[in-house]
Design a protein around this motif. Structure first.
Motif, PDB file in Angstrom:
ATOM      1  N   TYR A  57       0.683  -1.190   0.040  1.00  0.00           N
ATOM      2  CA  TYR A  57       0.022  -0.004  -0.035  1.00  0.00           C
ATOM      3  C   TYR A  57       1.141   1.162  -0.092  1.00  0.00           C
ATOM      4  O   TYR A  57       0.420   2.321  -0.655  1.00  0.00           O
ATOM      5  CB  TYR A  57      -0.888  -0.169   1.163  1.00  0.00           C
ATOM      6  N   SER A  58       1.810   1.285   0.855  1.00  0.00           N
ATOM      7  CA  SER A  58       2.823   2.366   0.829  1.00  0.00           C
ATOM      8  C   SER A  58       3.403   2.641  -0.630  1.00  0.00           C
ATOM      9  O   SER A  58       3.484   3.881  -1.084  1.00  0.00           O
ATOM     10  CB  SER A  58       4.006   2.271   1.750  1.00  0.00           C
ATOM     11  N   ALA A  59       3.725   1.768  -1.341  1.00  0.00           N
ATOM     12  CA  ALA A  59       4.576   1.904  -2.820  1.00  0.00           C
ATOM     13  C   ALA A  59       3.436   2.474  -3.584  1.00  0.00           C
ATOM     14  O   ALA A  59       3.677   3.323  -4.249  1.00  0.00           O
ATOM     15  CB  ALA A  59       4.983   0.403  -3.266  1.00  0.00           C
ATOM     16  N   PHE A  60       2.147   2.055  -3.605  1.00  0.00           N
ATOM     17  CA  PHE A  60       1.147   2.644  -4.532  1.00  0.00           C
ATOM     18  C   PHE A  60       0.669   3.988  -4.016  1.00  0.00           C
ATOM     19  O   PHE A  60       0.311   4.501  -5.033  1.00  0.00           O
ATOM     20  CB  PHE A  60      -0.348   1.747  -4.356  1.00  0.00           C
ATOM     21  N   SER A  61       0.902   4.264  -2.783  1.00  0.00           N
ATOM     22  CA  SER A  61       0.502   5.734  -2.301  1.00  0.00           C
ATOM     23  C   SER A  61       1.583   6.642  -2.738  1.00  0.00           C
ATOM     24  O   SER A  61       1.370   7.664  -2.863  1.00  0.00           O
ATOM     25  CB  SER A  61       0.456   5.620  -0.755  1.00  0.00           C
ATOM     26  N   ARG A  62       2.754   6.292  -2.871  1.00  0.00           N
ATOM     27  CA  ARG A  62       3.776   7.177  -3.165  1.00  0.00           C
ATOM     28  C   ARG A  62       4.142   8.229  -2.165  1.00  0.00           C
ATOM     29  O   ARG A  62       3.393   8.093  -1.134  1.00  0.00           O
ATOM     30  CB  ARG A  62       3.802   7.682  -4.593  1.00  0.00           C
ATOM     31  N   SER A  63       4.911   9.179  -2.409  1.00  0.00           N
ATOM     32  CA  SER A  63       5.471  10.342  -1.501  1.00  0.00           C
ATOM     33  C   SER A  63       4.395  11.289  -1.680  1.00  0.00           C
ATOM     34  O   SER A  63       4.188  11.822  -2.779  1.00  0.00           O
ATOM     35  CB  SER A  63       6.737  10.599  -1.514  1.00  0.00           C
ATOM     36  N   PHE A  64       4.007  11.898  -0.495  1.00  0.00           N
ATOM     37  CA  PHE A  64       2.945  13.151  -0.567  1.00  0.00           C
ATOM     38  C   PHE A  64       3.116  13.943   0.846  1.00  0.00           C
ATOM     39  O   PHE A  64       3.353  13.288   1.814  1.00  0.00           O
ATOM     40  CB  PHE A  64       1.504  12.922  -1.218  1.00  0.00           C
ATOM     41  N   VAL A  65       2.620  15.306   0.663  1.00  0.00           N
ATOM     42  CA  VAL A  65       2.475  16.003   1.791  1.00  0.00           C
ATOM     43  C   VAL A  65       1.070  16.473   2.014  1.00  0.00           C
ATOM     44  O   VAL A  65       0.641  17.202   0.763  1.00  0.00           O
ATOM     45  CB  VAL A  65       3.351  17.150   1.978  1.00  0.00           C
ATOM     46  N   VAL A  66       0.270  16.664   3.082  1.00  0.00           N
ATOM     47  CA  VAL A  66      -1.003  17.230   3.289  1.00  0.00           C
ATOM     48  C   VAL A  66      -0.939  18.552   3.889  1.00  0.00           C
ATOM     49  O   VAL A  66      -0.420  18.369   5.201  1.00  0.00           O
ATOM     50  CB  VAL A  66      -1.999  16.437   3.556  1.00  0.00           C
ATOM     51  N   PHE A  67      -0.936  19.710   3.499  1.00  0.00           N
ATOM     52  CA  PHE A  67      -0.872  20.958   4.295  1.00  0.00           C
ATOM     53  C   PHE A  67      -2.335  21.381   4.598  1.00  0.00           C
ATOM     54  O   PHE A  67      -3.178  21.540   3.756  1.00  0.00           O
ATOM     55  CB  PHE A  67      -0.389  22.098   3.267  1.00  0.00           C
ATOM     56  N   GLY A  68      -2.309  21.447   5.879  1.00  0.00           N
ATOM     57  CA  GLY A  68      -3.594  21.805   6.587  1.00  0.00           C
ATOM     58  C   GLY A  68      -3.573  23.004   7.409  1.00  0.00           C
ATOM     59  O   GLY A  68      -2.553  23.395   8.082  1.00  0.00           O
TER      60      GLY A  68
END
Length: 292
Positions: free
Chosen positions: A212-223
């Motif tokens: 699942y981590s590989a499919f999700s790839r890298s990202f950042v959510v700014f809240g």
């Protein structure tokens, strides 16, 4: 003042939100320009982030677009008033617009959620580790030094602001020998040390948790204070992008929580060794560190 050629992400986002509100109110660009007594082309520039809108003009537009006074109204007004100036401007000689946009977003956020599938997140990197990573992409020693200084500067928000920072790091990042064994050992120690900050949470996504981590790839959510103005950053070596669409942001927020559920329990440096009845993030980091 002529239209700016390279609007910041904040300026583009403000313009995009104004366009969304205008079209939602079924108001034409001509009607909006008549409301402010300006040329039609200026509304286009405002919505593209190329020119600023005065406070009283923005207030008038938001009211006409049916945006009731409340969190979104106040968030847009605050976004327009922000001049976007900060310590990151000192790095214009080296760091491009997207890098500076990241620093500005981090400085304005109340919550940062990041998933990293390959490296330790930049916000948690030691200077040595950052130097080793950046050297792989940049050969000029002077530029490498400036990039490292910039990355270290970004980390100050973890101690100087009320931001809540949550990081999920794939186990593969712990095993990669970035800069050699001694550099990696100090980097892993840094992950443990930074977890002592009350606003920082670090989890490791173990190999056995699946793909699942590989499919999700890298990202950042700014809240921030207003969920409608949250942003997602997708990093790619050639074409990193910012996502502003609410549905996509919700997808990544849910993805992050799913990753958190699958990951090991967060690093807790203060816990006693005997409390680790099952493997957690701290024990995995220590296991890898002691094998280096």
């Amino acid at each position: 003042m002529p239209p700016r050629k390279t609007p910041s992400e904040r300026q583009r986002r403000l313009g995009a939100e104004l366009r969304k509100l205008r079209t939602g109110a079924r108001m034409s660009g001509d009607e909006a320009s008549a409301l402010l007594d300006i040329e039609r082309t200026r509304i286009s520039h405002i919505e593209a982030g190329r020119v600023d809108v005065p406070r009283n003009g923005l207030h008038k537009l938001l009211r006409a677009y049916g945006c009731a006074e409340g969190p979104l109204f106040e968030g847009l007004m605050e976004m327009a008033q922000d001049r976007g100036k900060g310590w990151w401007d000192e790095f214009r000689d080296t760091v491009g617009p997207m890098g500076r946009d990241l620093a500005e977003l981090e400085s304005r956020s109340l919550a940062l959620r990041t998933h990293e599938a390959v490296f330790v997140p930049g916000m948690l990197q030691t200077e040595e580790y950052a130097h080793a990573v950046i050297t792989e992409a940049e050969s000029d020693p002077q530029r490498v030094r400036r990039y490292v200084e910039f990355r270290m500067g970004r980390q100050q928000v973890l101690e100087d602001s009320p931001v809540t920072y949550r990081a999920i790091i794939h186990e593969a990042a712990l095993h990669a020998q970035i800069g050699g064994a001694s550099v990696m050992r100090r980097q892993l120690l840094r992950l443990i040390e930074v977890s002592r900050l009350p606003n920082v949470t670090v989890q490791i996504f173990p190999f056995e948790a699946g793909a699942y981590s590989a499919f999700s790839r890298s990202f950042v959510v700014f809240g921030g204070r207003v969920a409608e103005l949250d942003t997602v950053y997708l990093e790619h070596p050639w074409s990193s992008i910012f996502l502003r669409d609410g549905e996509r942001i919700d997808e990544y927020a849910k993805m992050f929580e799913r990753l958190s559920d699958l990951a090991l329990a967060p690093v807790d440096p203060e816990s006693a060794p005997e409390s680790h009845e099952s493997r957690d993030s701290l024990s995995l980091i220590q296991h890898v560190m002691y094998r280096l």
